[in-house]
Design a protein around this motif. Sequence first.
Motif, PDB file in Angstrom:
ATOM      1  N   ALA A 215       9.891  -0.362  -2.871  1.00 12.86           N
ATOM      2  CA  ALA A 215       9.098   0.614  -2.225  1.00 12.86           C
ATOM      3  C   ALA A 215      10.111   2.202  -2.329  1.00 12.86           C
ATOM      4  CB  ALA A 215       8.876   0.500  -0.795  1.00 12.86           C
ATOM      5  N   ASP A 216      11.337   2.097  -2.529  1.00 16.62           N
ATOM      6  CA  ASP A 216      12.326   3.197  -2.609  1.00 16.62           C
ATOM      7  C   ASP A 216      11.746   4.104  -3.778  1.00 16.62           C
ATOM      8  OD1 ASP A 216      13.706   3.032  -0.258  1.00 16.62           O
ATOM      9  OD2 ASP A 216      15.398   1.710  -1.139  1.00 16.62           O
ATOM     10  N   VAL A 217      11.253   3.460  -4.712  1.00 12.86           N
ATOM     11  CA  VAL A 217      10.917   4.248  -5.910  1.00 12.86           C
ATOM     12  C   VAL A 217       9.988   5.495  -5.394  1.00 12.86           C
ATOM     13  CG1 VAL A 217       8.971   2.835  -6.679  1.00 12.86           C
ATOM     14  CG2 VAL A 217      10.491   4.168  -8.455  1.00 12.86           C
ATOM     15  N   VAL A 218       9.195   5.315  -4.506  1.00 13.26           N
ATOM     16  CA  VAL A 218       8.034   6.045  -4.048  1.00 13.26           C
ATOM     17  C   VAL A 218       8.677   7.445  -3.869  1.00 13.26           C
ATOM     18  CG1 VAL A 218       6.220   6.651  -2.301  1.00 13.26           C
ATOM     19  CG2 VAL A 218       6.414   4.421  -3.386  1.00 13.26           C
ATOM     20  N   GLY A 219       9.579   7.729  -3.057  1.00 14.85           N
ATOM     21  CA  GLY A 219      10.279   8.898  -2.718  1.00 14.85           C
ATOM     22  C   GLY A 219      10.828   9.710  -4.151  1.00 14.85           C
ATOM     23  N   ASP A 220      11.338   9.048  -5.093  1.00 13.34           N
ATOM     24  CA  ASP A 220      11.599   9.744  -6.359  1.00 13.34           C
ATOM     25  C   ASP A 220      10.321  10.041  -7.123  1.00 13.34           C
ATOM     26  OD1 ASP A 220      13.933   9.123  -5.796  1.00 13.34           O
ATOM     27  OD2 ASP A 220      14.338   7.521  -7.203  1.00 13.34           O
TER      28      ASP A 220
ATOM     29  N   ALA B 229       0.318   1.719  -3.326  1.00 12.50           N
ATOM     30  CA  ALA B 229      -0.086   1.289  -2.025  1.00 12.50           C
ATOM     31  C   ALA B 229       0.452   2.401  -1.086  1.00 12.50           C
ATOM     32  CB  ALA B 229       1.089  -0.065  -1.612  1.00 12.50           C
ATOM     33  N   LEU B 230       1.757   3.146  -1.311  1.00 15.02           N
ATOM     34  CA  LEU B 230       2.308   4.098  -0.279  1.00 15.02           C
ATOM     35  C   LEU B 230       1.857   5.460  -0.569  1.00 15.02           C
ATOM     36  CD1 LEU B 230       5.629   2.158  -0.167  1.00 15.02           C
ATOM     37  CD2 LEU B 230       3.712   1.986   1.338  1.00 15.02           C
ATOM     38  N   LEU B 231       1.092   5.626  -1.702  1.00 15.66           N
ATOM     39  CA  LEU B 231       0.652   7.120  -2.109  1.00 15.66           C
ATOM     40  C   LEU B 231      -0.915   7.149  -2.434  1.00 15.66           C
ATOM     41  CD1 LEU B 231       3.468   8.575  -4.582  1.00 15.66           C
ATOM     42  CD2 LEU B 231       3.328   9.076  -1.950  1.00 15.66           C
ATOM     43  N   PRO B 232      -1.538   6.705  -1.551  1.00 17.53           N
ATOM     44  CA  PRO B 232      -2.929   6.332  -1.847  1.00 17.53           C
ATOM     45  C   PRO B 232      -3.541   8.008  -1.955  1.00 17.53           C
ATOM     46  CG  PRO B 232      -2.326   6.025   0.705  1.00 17.53           C
ATOM     47  CD  PRO B 232      -1.119   5.990  -0.129  1.00 17.53           C
ATOM     48  N   ASP B 233      -3.147   9.138  -1.357  1.00 23.29           N
ATOM     49  CA  ASP B 233      -3.671  10.378  -1.336  1.00 23.29           C
ATOM     50  C   ASP B 233      -3.410  11.029  -2.545  1.00 23.29           C
ATOM     51  OD1 ASP B 233      -1.177  10.340  -0.436  1.00 23.29           O
ATOM     52  OD2 ASP B 233      -1.287  12.287   0.366  1.00 23.29           O
ATOM     53  N   ARG B 234      -2.506  10.497  -3.497  1.00 24.34           N
ATOM     54  CA  ARG B 234      -2.132  11.061  -4.798  1.00 24.34           C
ATOM     55  C   ARG B 234      -2.164  10.138  -6.041  1.00 24.34           C
ATOM     56  NH1 ARG B 234       3.368  14.471  -3.894  1.00 24.34           N
ATOM     57  NH2 ARG B 234       2.236  15.482  -5.752  1.00 24.34           N
ATOM     58  N   VAL B 235      -2.306   8.956  -5.832  1.00 19.98           N
ATOM     59  CA  VAL B 235      -2.647   8.032  -6.858  1.00 19.98           C
ATOM     60  C   VAL B 235      -3.941   7.628  -7.319  1.00 19.98           C
ATOM     61  CG1 VAL B 235      -1.918   5.599  -8.136  1.00 19.98           C
ATOM     62  CG2 VAL B 235      -0.237   6.808  -7.049  1.00 19.98           C
TER      63      VAL B 235
END
Length: 295
Positions: free
Chosen positions: A82-87, A117-123
Motif C-alpha cells: 500500500a505504500d506505493v500509493v503515496g508515490d 483500492a486506496l485512490l478511488p477518486d482518482r483511478v
Amino acid sequence: MTETPWTPPPAHTVPTPDGRQVGYCLYGEPGGVPVIFHSGSPSTRWKRPDVVRATEQSGVRLLVADRPGYGDSTRQPGRTVADVVGDVRLLADAQGWDRFAVAGGSGGGPHALACAALLPDRVTRCAVSGSIAPPLVDGPAPGEDEPDPRRNLTSWLAARGEHRLRPEIEAAARQIMALVDAGGPEFPPDPEAPEVVAPPARDSAASMARLRATFVDSHDGWVDDNLAFARDWGFALDAIDGPVSLWFGSKDLRSRRQADHLAAAIPGATRHEYAGGHVQNEAAYRRMLGWLVNA
C-alpha cells in the motif's frame, strides 16, 4: 557482445516527503490517456521496444516508475504494498493528472490494485496481468508441486525475514544472467509460439542495459517487493469498487489460478485470457491498453 547505439529514455525524478526520490519515464504521446504502469518483480522503468511501440500507437501516455530500491528510486526498507500509493499520488500530481488508469504486470499487479483500492477518486480503471494474489506463508516450506500458487517458497522465505530471502533472490539473478551470458534471449521463449527464436540478449546493448538494471545493479527492490507481498498488503481486495480486469496467458496455469483467487475477492473483476505465457506479448498488451482507454 556486438554493441549497438542505444540511448535510454529521458529519466525524471520526484522527491518524497520522507527524503527519498522516485525515478520514472514517460512513453507515448503527451496528450494520450494517462496510465501509470507498475512493472513486474523484478523490473525497472525501461520497457521493451514492442511495449513502447504499442503504447505510442494506442493513444496512451504511460508513466512507468521504479519502485523503491530499483533504478533511480531510493530504497524504502519495510515498505508495504500500500505504500506505493503515496508515490503514485506524487507522480500523478507532477503530471497534473487528476484522473488516470493503473496497470501492473506480475509483481506489479498488487501495487496497481492498491491504487485502485486506496485512490478511488482518482483511478478510473485497473488492469493487471499475471498478478499474484496474497500468498499463504504459514505451515511447512512449500514443495515444487504445490497445487495452490499462493503457497510458494519465495513468499514462505520472505515471511521469515530478509536473511532467508536474499540468498534465494541473488541465486536466481545469477542463474538468469548465466543463461544470458551463454547466449540466451532477454525473455524466455513464449510457449505459445515455440517456433519464434529470440536473438541473444548479449548482442543488444539495449537488452543488456535492461537486464543489468534488473538483475545486476541491485537486488534491493526485488527483495523488498517479496517482503511486502508476504506481509499484510495494507488494503482489502474487496474494497475495490472500480472496474478491474485480470489478464493471464493460456499457457500460464499459475497465473490463471492466481486470477481465480483475485476474481473471487474483487467485486465485479473480469478475467481475460490471451494466447501466450506469463509475459504479455504485444498483441495481448495492446488488448489490455484498449480495455484501459475505452471506458
